[in-house]
Design a protein around this motif. Structure first.
Motif, PDB file in Angstrom:
ATOM      1  N   GLN A  54      -4.947  -4.866  -1.985  1.00 38.39           N
ATOM      2  CA  GLN A  54      -3.828  -5.505  -1.312  1.00 38.39           C
ATOM      3  C   GLN A  54      -3.640  -6.774  -1.569  1.00 38.39           C
ATOM      4  O   GLN A  54      -2.550  -7.303  -2.206  1.00 38.39           O
ATOM      5  CB  GLN A  54      -4.018  -5.240   0.256  1.00 38.39           C
ATOM      6  CG  GLN A  54      -2.635  -5.585   0.815  1.00 38.39           C
ATOM      7  CD  GLN A  54      -2.642  -5.265   2.410  1.00 38.39           C
ATOM      8  OE1 GLN A  54      -3.541  -4.526   2.872  1.00 38.39           O
ATOM      9  NE2 GLN A  54      -2.021  -5.845   3.414  1.00 38.39           N
ATOM     10  N   ARG A  55      -4.699  -7.601  -1.737  1.00 35.23           N
ATOM     11  CA  ARG A  55      -4.609  -9.082  -2.051  1.00 35.23           C
ATOM     12  C   ARG A  55      -4.062  -9.218  -3.618  1.00 35.23           C
ATOM     13  O   ARG A  55      -3.347 -10.021  -3.886  1.00 35.23           O
ATOM     14  CB  ARG A  55      -5.790  -9.644  -1.812  1.00 35.23           C
ATOM     15  CG  ARG A  55      -6.219  -9.882  -0.229  1.00 35.23           C
ATOM     16  CD  ARG A  55      -5.267 -11.290   0.435  1.00 35.23           C
ATOM     17  NE  ARG A  55      -5.349 -12.434  -0.503  1.00 35.23           N
ATOM     18  CZ  ARG A  55      -6.385 -13.324  -0.450  1.00 35.23           C
ATOM     19  NH1 ARG A  55      -7.416 -12.957   0.188  1.00 35.23           N
ATOM     20  NH2 ARG A  55      -6.178 -14.211  -1.413  1.00 35.23           N
ATOM     21  N   ILE A  56      -4.785  -8.371  -4.303  1.00 34.83           N
ATOM     22  CA  ILE A  56      -4.318  -8.438  -5.696  1.00 34.83           C
ATOM     23  C   ILE A  56      -2.840  -8.398  -5.966  1.00 34.83           C
ATOM     24  O   ILE A  56      -2.114  -8.889  -6.785  1.00 34.83           O
ATOM     25  CB  ILE A  56      -5.257  -7.514  -6.731  1.00 34.83           C
ATOM     26  CG1 ILE A  56      -6.548  -8.200  -6.662  1.00 34.83           C
ATOM     27  CG2 ILE A  56      -4.581  -7.301  -8.090  1.00 34.83           C
ATOM     28  CD1 ILE A  56      -7.464  -6.827  -7.287  1.00 34.83           C
ATOM     29  N   ALA A  57      -2.506  -7.083  -5.349  1.00 38.34           N
ATOM     30  CA  ALA A  57      -0.928  -6.701  -5.509  1.00 38.34           C
ATOM     31  C   ALA A  57      -0.033  -7.656  -4.998  1.00 38.34           C
ATOM     32  O   ALA A  57       0.951  -8.092  -5.753  1.00 38.34           O
ATOM     33  CB  ALA A  57      -0.719  -5.236  -4.632  1.00 38.34           C
ATOM     34  N   GLU A  58      -0.342  -8.204  -3.834  1.00 37.04           N
ATOM     35  CA  GLU A  58       0.096  -9.494  -3.205  1.00 37.04           C
ATOM     36  C   GLU A  58       0.378 -10.552  -4.148  1.00 37.04           C
ATOM     37  O   GLU A  58       1.608 -11.299  -4.461  1.00 37.04           O
ATOM     38  CB  GLU A  58       0.003  -9.754  -2.155  1.00 37.04           C
ATOM     39  CG  GLU A  58       0.203  -8.578  -0.913  1.00 37.04           C
ATOM     40  CD  GLU A  58      -0.745  -9.094   0.409  1.00 37.04           C
ATOM     41  OE1 GLU A  58      -0.613  -8.234   1.657  1.00 37.04           O
ATOM     42  OE2 GLU A  58      -1.508  -9.824   0.458  1.00 37.04           O
ATOM     43  N   LEU A  83       0.924  -1.085   0.206  1.00 40.53           N
ATOM     44  CA  LEU A  83      -0.022   0.077   0.224  1.00 40.53           C
ATOM     45  C   LEU A  83       0.826   1.146   0.057  1.00 40.53           C
ATOM     46  O   LEU A  83       1.763   1.571   0.887  1.00 40.53           O
ATOM     47  CB  LEU A  83      -1.047   0.114   1.203  1.00 40.53           C
ATOM     48  CG  LEU A  83      -1.858  -1.068   1.630  1.00 40.53           C
ATOM     49  CD1 LEU A  83      -2.749  -1.022   2.868  1.00 40.53           C
ATOM     50  CD2 LEU A  83      -2.767  -1.393   0.273  1.00 40.53           C
ATOM     51  N   ILE A  84       0.757   2.098  -0.866  1.00 42.87           N
ATOM     52  CA  ILE A  84       1.572   3.381  -1.359  1.00 42.87           C
ATOM     53  C   ILE A  84       1.561   4.165  -0.102  1.00 42.87           C
ATOM     54  O   ILE A  84       2.165   4.774   0.469  1.00 42.87           O
ATOM     55  CB  ILE A  84       1.136   4.076  -2.472  1.00 42.87           C
ATOM     56  CG1 ILE A  84       2.017   3.304  -3.609  1.00 42.87           C
ATOM     57  CG2 ILE A  84       1.714   5.611  -2.422  1.00 42.87           C
ATOM     58  CD1 ILE A  84       1.539   3.823  -5.088  1.00 42.87           C
ATOM     59  N   GLU A  85       0.348   4.388   0.758  1.00 43.29           N
ATOM     60  CA  GLU A  85      -0.088   4.927   1.725  1.00 43.29           C
ATOM     61  C   GLU A  85       0.824   4.626   3.112  1.00 43.29           C
ATOM     62  O   GLU A  85       1.080   5.478   3.815  1.00 43.29           O
ATOM     63  CB  GLU A  85      -1.673   5.061   2.396  1.00 43.29           C
ATOM     64  CG  GLU A  85      -2.025   3.653   2.534  1.00 43.29           C
ATOM     65  CD  GLU A  85      -3.475   3.588   2.290  1.00 43.29           C
ATOM     66  OE1 GLU A  85      -4.376   3.569   3.420  1.00 43.29           O
ATOM     67  OE2 GLU A  85      -3.937   3.426   1.074  1.00 43.29           O
ATOM     68  N   ASP A  86       1.404   3.464   2.779  1.00 43.37           N
ATOM     69  CA  ASP A  86       2.092   2.996   4.154  1.00 43.37           C
ATOM     70  C   ASP A  86       3.572   3.257   3.785  1.00 43.37           C
ATOM     71  O   ASP A  86       4.265   3.044   5.043  1.00 43.37           O
ATOM     72  CB  ASP A  86       2.000   1.506   4.343  1.00 43.37           C
ATOM     73  CG  ASP A  86       0.602   1.105   4.929  1.00 43.37           C
ATOM     74  OD1 ASP A  86      -0.222   2.138   5.262  1.00 43.37           O
ATOM     75  OD2 ASP A  86       0.121  -0.234   4.618  1.00 43.37           O
ATOM     76  N   LEU A  87       4.155   3.831   2.509  1.00 43.91           N
ATOM     77  CA  LEU A  87       5.395   3.925   2.379  1.00 43.91           C
ATOM     78  C   LEU A  87       5.960   5.222   2.423  1.00 43.91           C
ATOM     79  O   LEU A  87       4.863   6.171   2.146  1.00 43.91           O
ATOM     80  CB  LEU A  87       5.455   2.889   1.043  1.00 43.91           C
ATOM     81  CG  LEU A  87       5.397   1.733   0.913  1.00 43.91           C
ATOM     82  CD1 LEU A  87       5.439   1.341  -0.468  1.00 43.91           C
ATOM     83  CD2 LEU A  87       5.869   0.835   2.017  1.00 43.91           C
ATOM     84  N   THR A  88       6.922   5.477   2.460  1.00 46.08           N
ATOM     85  CA  THR A  88       7.731   6.639   2.217  1.00 46.08           C
ATOM     86  C   THR A  88       8.108   7.148   0.736  1.00 46.08           C
ATOM     87  O   THR A  88       7.870   5.889  -0.012  1.00 46.08           O
ATOM     88  CB  THR A  88       9.183   7.051   3.034  1.00 46.08           C
ATOM     89  OG1 THR A  88      10.033   6.089   2.650  1.00 46.08           O
ATOM     90  CG2 THR A  88       8.789   6.514   4.452  1.00 46.08           C
TER      91      THR A  88
END
Length: 262
Positions: free
Chosen positions: A73-77, A25-30
């Protein structure tokens, strides 16, 4: 003893930092983590739109957003090479002035097709600017599907000569609906049109904290209270199956589109 515990905590910190940075999730990353993830092969971006709309007395308004956040999220994983942009929480749900569609019920939010398309358009441009080579657009709500398709088609025409591709993923929504209806029909169960078996089951499955479903208020309806179907037949087991349909359908279609465009 205290020094031993402190040393142990310090030794675990690097692994904790790594674990945090592994989110899709981009929102979790820097921004540096996103940059490095793209450089390391996360070249597909997922834009998944939800909706904030009434779902009868028994199901929270954020239904589509809860599902979209989980499924994306599941799709990306599953893909292994994708990151997810924040869920778009609004969709075309009716006329707020004439109070048509879901806007006949309080707390529903509706945006125009133009606004809906403009947001998707600009997020895609942002993803391309970030360095993603493939961008997949999908929606959990029926309204706006054609708009997502149009946005993807237009942007793909512009960007594909530069080696960047934008795709609309209809199988996530439409194919799952076909699979769901076939399954329920074979078992003489009520067909879910809105906030019925399908929708309620999916939320039940992902609602681990039991916040979003009011089981005592679930009731079959033909639209009077906002439900079209019979949510009393919903179950977490059905929800798991329907959610897996969405994930598999999306992953399969994205892979088919991007197979020769890494």
């Amino acid at each position: 003893m205290k020094s031993l515990v402190f040393t142990l905590i310090l030794s675990l910190l690097p692994s904790l930092v790594v674990a945090q940075s592994q989110s899709v999730l981009i929102e979790d990353l820097t921004w540096t983590e996103v940059r490095d993830a793209i450089a390391a092969g996360k070249t597909t971006a997922i834009y998944y739109a939800g909706s904030t709309e009434q779902n009868g007395p028994g199901l929270a308004l954020g239904k589509h957003n809860f599902i979209a956040h989980y499924v994306a999220q599941r799709i990306a994983e599953e893909l292994g090479n994708a990151l997810v942009y924040p869920t778009m929480p609004y969709a075309p749900t009716g006329d707020p002035i004439k109070k048509t569609g879901h806007m006949a019920f309080p707390s529903t939010v509706s945006v125009s097709e133009e606004t809906y398309g403009a947001v998707a358009h600009d997020v895609v441009l942002s993803a391309i600017s970030a360095g993603f080579k493939n961008v997949a657009l999908m929606g959990d709500h029926g309204g706006g599907q054609q708009t997502l398709k149009n946005v993807a088609k237009a942007l793909n025409a512009e960007s594909s000569p530069k080696g960047v591709h934008v795709y609309y993923i209809p199988d996530l929504y439409y194919k799952e609906k076909e699979q769901m209806k076939a399954y329920l029909t074979q078992r003489n169960m009520a067909i879910d049109e809105h906030a019925g078996i399908d929708d309620t089951s999916e939320v039940m499955f992902i609602d681990k904290d039991h916040k979003w479903v009011r089981k005592d208020k679930l009731a079959p309806d033909h639209g009077t209270m906002g439900v079209r179907g019979d949510p009393t037949q919903a179950s977490t087991e059905l929800g798991k199956m329907f959610i897996e349909f969405k994930i598999k359908n999306a992953v399969t279609q994205i892979r088919s589109f991007t197979a020769d465009k890494r």
